[in-house]
Design an enzyme around this catalytic site. Structure first.
Site, PDB file in Angstrom:
ATOM      1  N   ASN A  43      -1.403  33.999  62.228  1.00  0.00           N
ATOM      2  CA  ASN A  43      -2.684  34.499  61.719  1.00  0.00           C
ATOM      3  C   ASN A  43      -2.512  35.712  60.811  1.00  0.00           C
ATOM      4  O   ASN A  43      -3.488  36.402  60.510  1.00  0.00           O
ATOM      5  CB  ASN A  43      -3.610  34.856  62.887  1.00  0.00           C
ATOM      6  N   ARG A  47      -8.958   9.277  76.866  1.00  0.00           N
ATOM      7  CA  ARG A  47      -8.163  10.429  77.351  1.00  0.00           C
ATOM      8  C   ARG A  47      -6.848  10.596  76.603  1.00  0.00           C
ATOM      9  O   ARG A  47      -5.898  11.183  77.097  1.00  0.00           O
ATOM     10  CB  ARG A  47      -7.895  10.323  78.858  1.00  0.00           C
ATOM     11  N   HIS A  50     -10.895  29.832  51.793  1.00  0.00           N
ATOM     12  CA  HIS A  50     -10.115  30.368  52.909  1.00  0.00           C
ATOM     13  C   HIS A  50      -8.767  30.973  52.461  1.00  0.00           C
ATOM     14  O   HIS A  50      -8.442  32.112  52.787  1.00  0.00           O
ATOM     15  CB  HIS A  50      -9.894  29.258  53.939  1.00  0.00           C
ATOM     16  N   GLU A  66      -0.726  30.402  52.464  1.00  0.00           N
ATOM     17  CA  GLU A  66      -0.069  30.097  53.749  1.00  0.00           C
ATOM     18  C   GLU A  66       1.452  29.983  53.553  1.00  0.00           C
ATOM     19  O   GLU A  66       2.228  30.359  54.430  1.00  0.00           O
ATOM     20  CB  GLU A  66      -0.616  28.792  54.346  1.00  0.00           C
ATOM     21  N   GLU A  96      -0.437  29.288  71.959  1.00  0.00           N
ATOM     22  CA  GLU A  96      -0.774  30.621  71.453  1.00  0.00           C
ATOM     23  C   GLU A  96      -0.897  31.659  72.563  1.00  0.00           C
ATOM     24  O   GLU A  96      -1.874  32.400  72.657  1.00  0.00           O
ATOM     25  CB  GLU A  96      -2.067  30.567  70.623  1.00  0.00           C
ATOM     26  N   LYS A 129       6.864  26.606  60.921  1.00  0.00           N
ATOM     27  CA  LYS A 129       5.759  26.315  61.848  1.00  0.00           C
ATOM     28  C   LYS A 129       6.284  25.633  63.102  1.00  0.00           C
ATOM     29  O   LYS A 129       5.866  25.943  64.214  1.00  0.00           O
ATOM     30  CB  LYS A 129       4.685  25.468  61.165  1.00  0.00           C
ATOM     31  N   LYS A 155      -3.004  21.743  66.884  1.00  0.00           N
ATOM     32  CA  LYS A 155      -4.376  22.256  67.040  1.00  0.00           C
ATOM     33  C   LYS A 155      -5.316  21.226  66.427  1.00  0.00           C
ATOM     34  O   LYS A 155      -5.172  20.867  65.254  1.00  0.00           O
ATOM     35  CB  LYS A 155      -4.547  23.592  66.326  1.00  0.00           C
ATOM     36  N   ARG A 208       2.642  32.553  68.683  1.00  0.00           N
ATOM     37  CA  ARG A 208       1.921  31.727  67.702  1.00  0.00           C
ATOM     38  C   ARG A 208       0.871  32.539  66.931  1.00  0.00           C
ATOM     39  O   ARG A 208       0.516  32.192  65.803  1.00  0.00           O
ATOM     40  CB  ARG A 208       1.280  30.509  68.392  1.00  0.00           C
ATOM     41  N   HIS A 249      -5.089  36.647  58.246  1.00  0.00           N
ATOM     42  CA  HIS A 249      -6.307  35.892  58.541  1.00  0.00           C
ATOM     43  C   HIS A 249      -7.415  36.776  59.121  1.00  0.00           C
ATOM     44  O   HIS A 249      -8.595  36.469  58.971  1.00  0.00           O
ATOM     45  CB  HIS A 249      -6.011  34.752  59.519  1.00  0.00           C
TER      46      HIS A 249
END
Ligand code: NAD
Ligand code: GLY
Length: 376
Positions: free
Chosen positions: A259, A133, A279, A197, A251, A241, A155, A255, A262
């Site tokens: 993107n 956990r 990407h 990015e 998000e 960031k 993330k 946040r 993207h």
């Protein structure tokens, strides 16, 4: 200008668990001092066990340096080497991390060190979030993308056969430890694509970074970028960031600005079967399109769009789409994007350098019209 050792703090101010705050530290030749830093941030007090997760290429270059650094300060270290690549960001690889955690008898206060790019970082992060956990996690990013983006902000996850990053958790590391020297072995295309990015942060958040990139002559290869400039780029991206995720960890709204580029980028990747562009290259094209849409809607100035596109050109990222690309398919793919909410595609559109707005007013006709402008 930051000192050659720069630290950015990721602080969740209104949080009831202050110990979730952590530093992103950037310093050349710092891999060999990771062990001391881990003691400094409080790891190893109860359990000295650490599992390093990496891939064959990265471990060959940097694994022993990291392992020795940890062993020198008394950690009991084992390592797991997973196959390289996005196609191994799977439940099977995750299972292998759990197996290694079990074999090495990791406890709640033991740590996983993710030594790698976004693939290793995301998978190891998810393993750390879920094993017992939640155990301690340290991110040691080795790609430019991981340094400026994926290692920061919590993330974590793996892919499902039906889609990317469908399984995951928000789980913050205890430390992000960046040694820019490791970028010297990064393949040039990986470096270039991650520059998309970097430019993104300049456009959406940080005018100073944008100006710095505008003033640089060449951004297409690491060897044209001085170590001072690289350090500043890494620092400003980490800061951007950190500021965004500190304000909106899960998000809820803000946040989503990360993107930028993207939405169309994902559609371009998908329509070209993930073969033509990687990407970052697709994100670069996505920023050119999103910027053009913002100008078309009267939200952004054509001059600033041209400045953005000039930086993209300097990185060597693609600026045009094949003449025969299926524009209808791109528009159709947009409406099935994971980020679609209540049937509306939400675009992140610049309004000035360092500032963006969210818009669901973008019709598929506008998208196709702007796509047509960059056909080769
Ligand atoms: P990656 O992890 O696949 O690494 C790219 C390649 O570079 C790999 O082949 C790797 O072996 C090699 N490599 C890594 N470091 C190296 C080094 N220093 N020297 C030589 N070779 C090296 O790719 P990536 O671009 O770092 O990450 C992409 C992943 O990140 C995707 O899975 C994406 O979903 C994820 N991501 C996550 C977030 C997040 O917020 N968690 C954000 C963006 C992307
Ligand atoms: N890379 C997008 C995010 O971290 O939210």
């Amino acid at each position: 200008m930051p000192d050659r050792f720069a630290t950015v703090s990721v602080a969740f101010n209104n949080d009831s668990q202050p110990n979730r705050n952590y530093d992103v530290a950037i310093a050349s030749h710092s891999l060999k001092t990771l062990g001391e830093k881990l003691l400094e941030v409080g790891l190893g007090k109860k359990s000295k066990k650490i599992l390093i997760v990496s891939n064959p290429v990265i471990y060959k270059h940097y694994g022993e340096t990291v392992k020795t650094s940890l062993q020198n300060v008394g950690f009991d270290v084992s390592h797991l080497i997973l196959p390289a690549g996005e196609r191994f960001k799977t439940a099977l690889s995750l299972q292998k991390i759990y197996d290694a955690a079990l074999a090495h008898r990791l406890e709640r206060s033991s740590s996983i060190v993710a030594l790698g790019g976004g693939v290793i970082g995301d998978m190891s992060g998810y393993a750390a979030a879920t094993w017992l956990r939640g155990i301690e996690l340290v991110q040691v990013p080795t790609t430019l993308l991981a340094m400026v983006d994926s290692a920061i902000g919590g993330k974590t996850g793996i892919n499902h056969p039906q889609g990317k990053n469908l399984i995951g958790a928000f789980y913050q590391p205890r430390l992000v430890w960046i040694d820019p020297e490791v970028l010297k072995t990064l393949p040039p295309r990986e470096f270039r694509s991650a520059m998309a990015e970097v430019i993104k942060y300049g456009v959406i958040w940080d005018r100073e970074l944008f100006d710095l990139l505008s003033q640089s002559d060449r951004l297409d290869q690491l060897r044209y970028i001085s170590s001072e400039l690289l350090q500043t780029i890494l620092y400003r991206c980490a800061k951007a960031k950190a500021e965004v995720v500190s304000k909106d960890e899960k998000e809820g709204n803000l946040r989503a600005i990360l993107n930028y580029g993207h939405t169309v980028g994902h559609a371009i990747e998908s329509v070209t079967n993930y073969r033509l562009y990687n990407h970052g290259e697709a994100v670069g094209l996505g920023m050119i399109i999103a910027g053009a849409i913002a100008v078309e809607l009267g939200l952004w100035s054509p001059e600033e769009l041209a400045q953005q596109n000039a930086i993209i050109a300097k990185t060597g990222l693609p600026q045009t789409l094949p003449a025969d690309i299926d524009l209808d398919a791109i528009a159709a793919t947009l409406s099935t994007d994971k980020k679609v909410e209540a049937g509306k595609v939400r675009f992140i559109l610049p309004t000035a350098i360092g500032s963006v707005t969210l818009s669901d007013r973008v019709t598929s006709d506008i998208v196709k019209q702007t796509l047509r402008q960059i056909l080769a």
